[in-house]
Every structure is written in structure tokens, then in C-alpha cells.
Write an enzyme that holds these catalytic residues in place. Sequence first.
Site, mmCIF file in Angstrom:
data_model
loop_
_atom_site.group_PDB
_atom_site.id
_atom_site.type_symbol
_atom_site.label_atom_id
_atom_site.label_comp_id
_atom_site.label_asym_id
_atom_site.label_seq_id
_atom_site.Cartn_x
_atom_site.Cartn_y
_atom_site.Cartn_z
ATOM 1 C CG HIS A 234 -2.173 -0.828 1.012
ATOM 2 N ND1 HIS A 234 -2.215 -2.157 1.352
ATOM 3 C CD2 HIS A 234 -3.396 -0.527 0.511
ATOM 4 C CE1 HIS A 234 -3.413 -2.642 1.067
ATOM 5 N NE2 HIS A 234 -4.152 -1.678 0.560
ATOM 6 N N GLY A 235 2.024 1.232 0.559
ATOM 7 C CA GLY A 235 2.796 2.466 0.597
ATOM 8 C C GLY A 235 4.193 2.268 1.142
#
Length: 464
Positions: free
Chosen positions: A317-318
Site C-alpha cells: 500500500h505504501g
Amino acid sequence: MVFSGLPFLYLFMPAVLVAYFAAPKKYRNAVLLVFSLAFYFFGEQFYTILLLISSVSDFVFSLLIEKYRGTAKAKIFLISAIVVSLVMLGFFKYIDFFITTANAVFGSDIAVLNVRLPIGISFFTFQTMSYTIDVYRGRVRAQANIVTFATFVCLFPQLVAGPIVRYSDIAEELENRKERLAEISAGIRRFCIGLMKKVIIANSMAELTEYFRYADERTVLFYWMYALAFTFQIYFDFSGYSDMAIGLGKMFGFTFPENFNYPYVSRSITEFWRRWHMTLGNWFRDYVYIPMGGNRVKQSRWIFNIAAVWMLTGFWHGADWNFIVWGLMMAVLLVAEKFFLAKLLNRAWRFVAHVYTMLVIIISFVIFNGEGMSGAWADVSGMFGVGGLPLAGTLSLYYLRSFAPMFIIAAFLSTPVVKKAGDKLLENKSKLTLLEPILVAVGLILVTANLVDGSFNPFIYFRF
């Protein structure tokens, strides 16, 4: 370009629909490919080359895997394909994170590269990797037509934000599909539902999260309003976009997998992750968790498998530590539910189990959305009044009054009540024939008015 923007709604979408249905069937994949590349090029002029490299690389490697199936060469080509995909993803998404981490650990002073994240790279690399792995496993045949394969990779409805569509999901439809009027109608309805969720609800909640970030006032009430607003924003933003993608797919004769199933009605974290971003969960299950041994291993190994999968899920996700912590937090809770917590939740009053689940999810999303670990800790601390924060203030009470109706609407629409009512309406086709186009038109008018009135139209998952 985003689905919820006026250029897409009133320029791109009409153009692609006219061109697609005007073209002979044998050229329709080519039409979709051209428009899909144009769609991506509109937002990523330079990085469009990465999309093409990904398409050509996995196309060639998969043909080689099939040619040398059953030999050591096939495995070499599989590893090569995965390495190419992961190197692209790793460099463009994580290189600055690795440099910053190395500087912090070793006291070095390596300059960050400030590499801009290409839109959708997390999604299309997972799609191409799953295709190549499935070819190696013999689950699908390698596609011999580069246009057909590139259409799968670049297909604009699901290109930049999912759902994660595997080649096996639409292999038959890529070669032979029929665009039926009933499916087109259902696709338009689904697209409009997603569009309204995104523009009317998600954008409204996004405004409140922005107000919070730039406000001088900090109160416990304001922190909880922000947390709740972001929880609704991320759901209606992403599920709305998934609805639009699935609807667009139906218009062109494709059946994309469902991505959300009312996760906010869950009564455990385990149930929540069976309902939230289902295509990503299934991807990690089939291509990471099960190959690692899944749950058919010793207990200690199973715990390791869960931790590894969820750390990778967070990292997907990041590129920051708060995403990794968020993923590991989910792993701890899932393990706890497996060992003892699920039994307690099953015995508890349904309302108590639901409150537990939503409290955990709200706090976890605050960590997820934090500006690094320091920002995440500050936000969670503020929710519990750490540092002697006041309970409420003039500004937070003002925003509570202003956004209370939208909070109520968002909470109501997070449940399947409206869908069940709509399904009953669908049973009476005579009424629907008259009512459906009216509702779609009203929805489009409301969305258009909203978009014309303001330019605040963010999409969360473009960040990931």
C-alpha cells in the site's frame, strides 16, 4: 484522468463507446487497447513506457515458459519475469524509502531520488505477475496475440485502481465476448452507483479530512471526526471506483470480480478482510500465502506466514513504516482471533462484536493514513486525549453540525439495506424499465452539478 472527472464522463467515455461499438468485433480489442493507452497517457505521459514494458516483458516470458514447459528453462524465464516486474515496482515505488531508511540506520547521507510514483503500477504489476505464474503452473495457456494480451494488461476500467483482474478471470471474454443490452444497462447502473458513492459521499468526507489537517484547533472530538471521515472516505472512494470499473467492464462484455462486500457490517477482523479489497486478499493468498505453506504447517511457521503476508500487504500500500506497522497490526489481530478472540466474539452480543471490529478498523485506518509513524502516533494519541487535549471546541462542533447528515447517510449506505431494496425493485421489471433511466439521469445530474461546482475530487488509491 479519473472516472469521476468531467473530461472522462463527457469526452473520453462517449468517444470510446462510439468507437468500440462502431468497430467490427475482431477489431474491438484493438480499439480498447488504443483508448486504454490514451487514458493512461493522459495522466502519465512518460511512464506509459513502463506499462508497455510490463506488457511486452510478460508476453514474451510467458511464451518462453510455455515453449520450455517442464524444463529448468521454464523456471528461469518465470523468475526473470518476476524479477523484471519487482524491479520496476521496487525502484519506482520504494527506492526513496530504502535510501531514507539506510541513511537513518547507517548514518549515511545518500541523496533521495524523488522518484514520482507511476499511477497504477501496484495494480498492473500484480496482474502481469499472476498471469505469468499461472502460465507456469499450467492454469492458463500463454496468449499468442500481443494485442489481446496488451488489452488485458492495459484495460482502462481496472488499470489504475483495480479490482485486480487475473487473466484467467477474463481469458474467454478477451477472445470471444458478447455485449448484450441487458449487461450494458446493468453496467451503466453499476457505474452510476459507484460514481455517486465517489463524488457525493467520498469527496464530502475527504473535505472534512482536509479541514482537519489544516485547522488550528485540536480536540478529541475533532480527531474522532477525522478518523470516522477517513474511514468512510476510503471505503466509498475505493468501493465506488471498483463499482465504476465493474460497470465499465460490463458495458464492454467483461465480468470483473467483486472487490467489496459491505465490510463495515463485519463482526471480526477476519470477516472484515473477507469483505474488503477481496481481489488483493485473494492475490496474496494464492501467490504468497499458500506457496509459503499456508496453514498446513507447524503453528510457529503459520504465524510467520501470516506476519510475512500482512507485512507485504501493508508495504504494497505504501513506502513508509506506518503501512508496515498497519499490516503487522492486522496480522497480530488475525492470529489472536484464530487462537482465542474469535470464540469470545462468537459468544458476545452481535452489537459488541461489531463495535469492537469498527473501533479497531477506525484506529487502524488512522495509522494507515498517518504522515509517517510520527504522524500516525500523534493522530491516535489525539483520539484518546493524550497531552490533555480538550474534548471539543468551537470549530469541531461547527463541523459536527455541518457533516452530521453526511455521516448518517454514509453509515446507512455502508450496510446492504439499500441494495436489498434495489434487488426487490429489480424483480419488478415493468417498474424498473421506467424508473431506471430516470434514476440514472438524476444521479448524473447531481454528480455533474457537484463536479462543476467544485474541483475537489481526490482519489486515495492513486497514492498507492
